[in-house]
Scaffold this motif. Structure first.
Motif, PDB file in Angstrom:
ATOM      1  N   GLY A  23       0.843  -1.182   0.000  1.00  0.00           N
ATOM      2  CA  GLY A  23       0.000   0.000   0.000  1.00  0.00           C
ATOM      3  C   GLY A  23       0.877   1.229   0.000  1.00  0.00           C
ATOM      4  O   GLY A  23       1.891   1.280   0.714  1.00  0.00           O
ATOM      5  N   LEU A  24       0.534   2.220  -0.802  1.00  0.00           N
ATOM      6  CA  LEU A  24       1.278   3.477  -0.869  1.00  0.00           C
ATOM      7  C   LEU A  24       0.355   4.611  -0.461  1.00  0.00           C
ATOM      8  O   LEU A  24      -0.667   4.846  -1.104  1.00  0.00           O
ATOM      9  CB  LEU A  24       1.800   3.721  -2.282  1.00  0.00           C
ATOM     10  CG  LEU A  24       2.770   2.698  -2.856  1.00  0.00           C
ATOM     11  CD1 LEU A  24       3.089   3.045  -4.312  1.00  0.00           C
ATOM     12  CD2 LEU A  24       4.051   2.631  -2.034  1.00  0.00           C
ATOM     13  N   ALA A  25       0.720   5.321   0.597  1.00  0.00           N
ATOM     14  CA  ALA A  25      -0.088   6.436   1.083  1.00  0.00           C
ATOM     15  C   ALA A  25       0.680   7.734   0.908  1.00  0.00           C
ATOM     16  O   ALA A  25       1.715   7.939   1.545  1.00  0.00           O
ATOM     17  CB  ALA A  25      -0.456   6.235   2.555  1.00  0.00           C
ATOM     18  N   ASP A  26       0.190   8.592   0.023  1.00  0.00           N
ATOM     19  CA  ASP A  26       0.819   9.888  -0.224  1.00  0.00           C
ATOM     20  C   ASP A  26      -0.166  10.725  -1.032  1.00  0.00           C
ATOM     21  O   ASP A  26      -0.796  10.218  -1.956  1.00  0.00           O
ATOM     22  CB  ASP A  26       2.126   9.735  -1.000  1.00  0.00           C
ATOM     23  CG  ASP A  26       3.062  10.935  -0.836  1.00  0.00           C
ATOM     24  OD1 ASP A  26       2.586  12.075  -1.052  1.00  0.00           O
ATOM     25  OD2 ASP A  26       4.243  10.726  -0.509  1.00  0.00           O
ATOM     26  N   PHE A  27      -0.304  11.993  -0.684  1.00  0.00           N
ATOM     27  CA  PHE A  27      -1.240  12.851  -1.398  1.00  0.00           C
ATOM     28  C   PHE A  27      -0.535  13.914  -2.238  1.00  0.00           C
ATOM     29  O   PHE A  27      -1.176  14.744  -2.878  1.00  0.00           O
ATOM     30  CB  PHE A  27      -2.185  13.550  -0.409  1.00  0.00           C
ATOM     31  CG  PHE A  27      -1.479  14.466   0.564  1.00  0.00           C
ATOM     32  CD1 PHE A  27      -1.300  15.816   0.277  1.00  0.00           C
ATOM     33  CD2 PHE A  27      -0.989  13.983   1.763  1.00  0.00           C
ATOM     34  CE1 PHE A  27      -0.637  16.653   1.153  1.00  0.00           C
ATOM     35  CE2 PHE A  27      -0.326  14.815   2.658  1.00  0.00           C
ATOM     36  CZ  PHE A  27      -0.156  16.149   2.352  1.00  0.00           C
ATOM     37  N   ASP A  28       0.816  13.855  -2.272  1.00  0.00           N
ATOM     38  CA  ASP A  28       1.602  14.896  -2.918  1.00  0.00           C
ATOM     39  C   ASP A  28       1.868  14.553  -4.390  1.00  0.00           C
ATOM     40  O   ASP A  28       1.625  13.437  -4.845  1.00  0.00           O
ATOM     41  CB  ASP A  28       2.930  15.052  -2.182  1.00  0.00           C
ATOM     42  CG  ASP A  28       3.576  16.412  -2.407  1.00  0.00           C
ATOM     43  OD1 ASP A  28       2.970  17.248  -3.106  1.00  0.00           O
ATOM     44  OD2 ASP A  28       4.691  16.623  -1.885  1.00  0.00           O
TER      45      ASP A  28
ATOM     46  N   GLN B   9      10.819   9.611 -11.866  1.00  0.00           N
ATOM     47  CA  GLN B   9      11.697  10.057 -12.943  1.00  0.00           C
ATOM     48  C   GLN B   9      11.359  11.505 -13.317  1.00  0.00           C
ATOM     49  O   GLN B   9      10.335  12.046 -12.897  1.00  0.00           O
ATOM     50  CB  GLN B   9      11.527   9.155 -14.166  1.00  0.00           C
ATOM     51  CG  GLN B   9      11.655   7.669 -13.876  1.00  0.00           C
ATOM     52  CD  GLN B   9      13.028   7.288 -13.374  1.00  0.00           C
ATOM     53  OE1 GLN B   9      14.034   7.830 -13.842  1.00  0.00           O
ATOM     54  NE2 GLN B   9      13.089   6.346 -12.433  1.00  0.00           N
ATOM     55  N   THR B  10      12.211  12.106 -14.132  1.00  0.00           N
ATOM     56  CA  THR B  10      11.989  13.490 -14.539  1.00  0.00           C
ATOM     57  C   THR B  10      10.633  13.664 -15.215  1.00  0.00           C
ATOM     58  O   THR B  10       9.938  14.665 -14.988  1.00  0.00           O
ATOM     59  CB  THR B  10      13.116  13.944 -15.493  1.00  0.00           C
ATOM     60  OG1 THR B  10      14.377  13.796 -14.838  1.00  0.00           O
ATOM     61  CG2 THR B  10      12.928  15.400 -15.891  1.00  0.00           C
ATOM     62  N   ASP B  11      10.234  12.706 -16.029  1.00  0.00           N
ATOM     63  CA  ASP B  11       8.952  12.796 -16.728  1.00  0.00           C
ATOM     64  C   ASP B  11       7.755  12.716 -15.777  1.00  0.00           C
ATOM     65  O   ASP B  11       6.628  12.997 -16.184  1.00  0.00           O
ATOM     66  CB  ASP B  11       8.830  11.675 -17.768  1.00  0.00           C
ATOM     67  CG  ASP B  11       9.767  11.882 -18.949  1.00  0.00           C
ATOM     68  OD1 ASP B  11      10.280  13.011 -19.107  1.00  0.00           O
ATOM     69  OD2 ASP B  11       9.996  10.915 -19.705  1.00  0.00           O
ATOM     70  N   ASP B  12       7.994  12.345 -14.517  1.00  0.00           N
ATOM     71  CA  ASP B  12       6.901  12.231 -13.543  1.00  0.00           C
ATOM     72  C   ASP B  12       6.596  13.544 -12.834  1.00  0.00           C
ATOM     73  O   ASP B  12       5.626  13.616 -12.064  1.00  0.00           O
ATOM     74  CB  ASP B  12       7.235  11.170 -12.486  1.00  0.00           C
ATOM     75  CG  ASP B  12       7.310   9.778 -13.074  1.00  0.00           C
ATOM     76  OD1 ASP B  12       6.459   9.455 -13.917  1.00  0.00           O
ATOM     77  OD2 ASP B  12       8.216   9.015 -12.686  1.00  0.00           O
ATOM     78  N   VAL B  13       7.398  14.565 -13.051  1.00  0.00           N
ATOM     79  CA  VAL B  13       7.187  15.843 -12.370  1.00  0.00           C
ATOM     80  C   VAL B  13       5.759  16.341 -12.641  1.00  0.00           C
ATOM     81  O   VAL B  13       5.306  16.384 -13.791  1.00  0.00           O
ATOM     82  CB  VAL B  13       8.219  16.890 -12.819  1.00  0.00           C
ATOM     83  CG1 VAL B  13       7.857  18.283 -12.296  1.00  0.00           C
ATOM     84  CG2 VAL B  13       9.611  16.485 -12.336  1.00  0.00           C
ATOM     85  N   GLY B  14       5.067  16.663 -11.568  1.00  0.00           N
ATOM     86  CA  GLY B  14       3.689  17.123 -11.670  1.00  0.00           C
ATOM     87  C   GLY B  14       2.650  16.031 -11.508  1.00  0.00           C
ATOM     88  O   GLY B  14       1.469  16.325 -11.317  1.00  0.00           O
ATOM     89  N   ARG B  15       3.070  14.777 -11.572  1.00  0.00           N
ATOM     90  CA  ARG B  15       2.147  13.654 -11.426  1.00  0.00           C
ATOM     91  C   ARG B  15       1.999  13.278  -9.950  1.00  0.00           C
ATOM     92  O   ARG B  15       2.891  13.525  -9.133  1.00  0.00           O
ATOM     93  CB  ARG B  15       2.638  12.436 -12.202  1.00  0.00           C
ATOM     94  CG  ARG B  15       2.833  12.649 -13.687  1.00  0.00           C
ATOM     95  CD  ARG B  15       3.367  11.384 -14.339  1.00  0.00           C
ATOM     96  NE  ARG B  15       2.365  10.316 -14.336  1.00  0.00           N
ATOM     97  CZ  ARG B  15       2.668   9.017 -14.376  1.00  0.00           C
ATOM     98  NH1 ARG B  15       3.936   8.632 -14.391  1.00  0.00           N
ATOM     99  NH2 ARG B  15       1.710   8.115 -14.402  1.00  0.00           N
TER     100      ARG B  15
ATOM    101  N   ARG C 166      -4.588  12.420   2.245  1.00  0.00           N
ATOM    102  CA  ARG C 166      -3.890  12.765   3.482  1.00  0.00           C
ATOM    103  C   ARG C 166      -4.418  11.879   4.599  1.00  0.00           C
ATOM    104  O   ARG C 166      -5.630  11.746   4.792  1.00  0.00           O
ATOM    105  CB  ARG C 166      -4.128  14.235   3.825  1.00  0.00           C
ATOM    106  CG  ARG C 166      -3.352  14.714   5.053  1.00  0.00           C
ATOM    107  CD  ARG C 166      -3.787  16.114   5.442  1.00  0.00           C
ATOM    108  NE  ARG C 166      -3.480  17.093   4.423  1.00  0.00           N
ATOM    109  CZ  ARG C 166      -2.328  17.770   4.347  1.00  0.00           C
ATOM    110  NH1 ARG C 166      -1.382  17.540   5.241  1.00  0.00           N
ATOM    111  NH2 ARG C 166      -2.134  18.650   3.397  1.00  0.00           N
ATOM    112  N   ILE C 167      -3.522  11.257   5.344  1.00  0.00           N
ATOM    113  CA  ILE C 167      -3.943  10.442   6.471  1.00  0.00           C
ATOM    114  C   ILE C 167      -4.419  11.347   7.593  1.00  0.00           C
ATOM    115  O   ILE C 167      -3.762  12.323   7.958  1.00  0.00           O
ATOM    116  CB  ILE C 167      -2.789   9.540   6.944  1.00  0.00           C
ATOM    117  CG1 ILE C 167      -2.472   8.510   5.863  1.00  0.00           C
ATOM    118  CG2 ILE C 167      -3.147   8.842   8.252  1.00  0.00           C
ATOM    119  CD1 ILE C 167      -1.321   7.607   6.202  1.00  0.00           C
TER     120      ILE C 167
END
Length: 289
Positions: free
Chosen positions: A59-64, A78-84, A109-110
């Motif tokens: 499980g991955l918990a992150d809202f950012d 990766q660089t191409d993931d910026v903004g995702r 957000r938890i």
């Protein structure tokens, strides 16, 4: 006997030949569920090694979302993931690494409202968030649900790792009953971190988690492992259970999740110094991930 495919036997062969793992242990890993809180500097190496080891559900918990400034340490992206969304980027990386792994996304957000629901399905929780309210919420949820918590923290050239086992030692609140004062928490721009340091601590978190799932070795339960990257040294500190702890003590007053006051994402100074004075051992617990 253990129902492995030919590909799985080849993939995990170097792990299966370990006497402490074997086929039975590998099957146990494939059937395990681990929650990684924070897909950042600590969560990245931890999740990568857990996925590579064959932990069946992550499980991955992150809202950012991914920022360019993340990439020197957050190796899931990766660089191409910026903004995702970080969870989306991380899930793609983990699935590409190992198709045996099922990745569950908690892109939120938890909070006191959802914390127990998010934590409950998992066997172990790996905590690598970058803010105090989340760390306290996750600690309290793990105590209330009886879940092992593998906590990491980093700051500049320093890092720490600890394991908190409900009923078998202290919890995070035993060390730091309350969030430290706001003036002890600088901005992320002021704090900084060497990119390799969370790689070291996150890898330790993964190793501790695998040992917990396999039931082997001696974990960091009741201990705080402190890494100094400038001196390349480790210090192993014994942690004590606090009988007056608000959540795991003899007469706990926290019996449900509560919302802690907000704090900026990067801590500074020492929470132990804040609680016990300048002569106490320094700690980075709760600092930047």
């Amino acid at each position: 006997m253990f129902g492995f495919t030919e590909e799985q036997i080849r993939r995990y062969s170097r792990q299966i030949i370990l006497p402490q793992v074997g086929g039975r242990g590998q099957r146990k890993l494939l059937e395990s569920k681990v929650l990684v809180v924070g897909a950042g500097g600590l969560g990245s190496p931890a999740a990568l090694y857990l996925a590579a080891a064959g932990v069946g559900t992550l499980g991955l918990a992150d809202f950012d979302t991914v920022d360019l400034s993340n990439l020197h340490r957050q190796v899931l992206h990766q660089t191409d993931d910026v903004g995702r969304p970080k969870t989306t980027s991380a899930a793609e990386t983990l699935r590409a690494l190992n198709s045996d792994v099922s990745v569950t996304l908690h892109q939120e957000r938890i909070s006191a409202e959802n914390g127990l629901k998010i934590v409950e399905p998992y066997d172990v929780v790996v905590e690598g968030s970058d803010n105090f309210p989340t760390k306290y919420l996750i600690n309290d949820a793990c105590v209330l649900l009886g879940k092992p918590l593998v906590l990491g923290a980093v700051y500049q050239f320093e890092g720490q790792a600890a394991v908190f086992m409900p009923g078998k030692g202290p919890c995070y609140r035993c060390l730091f009953p309350e969030i430290p004062p706001q003036d002890l928490i600088p901005s992320c721009q002021e704090a900084g971190v060497l990119g390799a340091v969370p790689g070291i601590i996150g890898s330790l978190q993964a190793a501790e988690t695998l040992k917990l799932l396999l039931g082997v070795g001696e974990t960091l339960t009741g201990r705080l492992l402190v890494f100094d990257g400038l001196e390349t040294s480790f210090m192993d500190l014994e942690l004590k259970w606090n009988p007056d702890c608000l959540v795991c003590g003899r007469s706990p007053t926290i019996t449900e999740l509560i919302a802690e006051r907000s704090a900026v994402a990067c801590a500074s100074g020492s929470e132990r110094e804040a609680e016990h004075g300048r002569d106490a051992p320094s700690t980075t617990a709760g600092r930047r991930a």
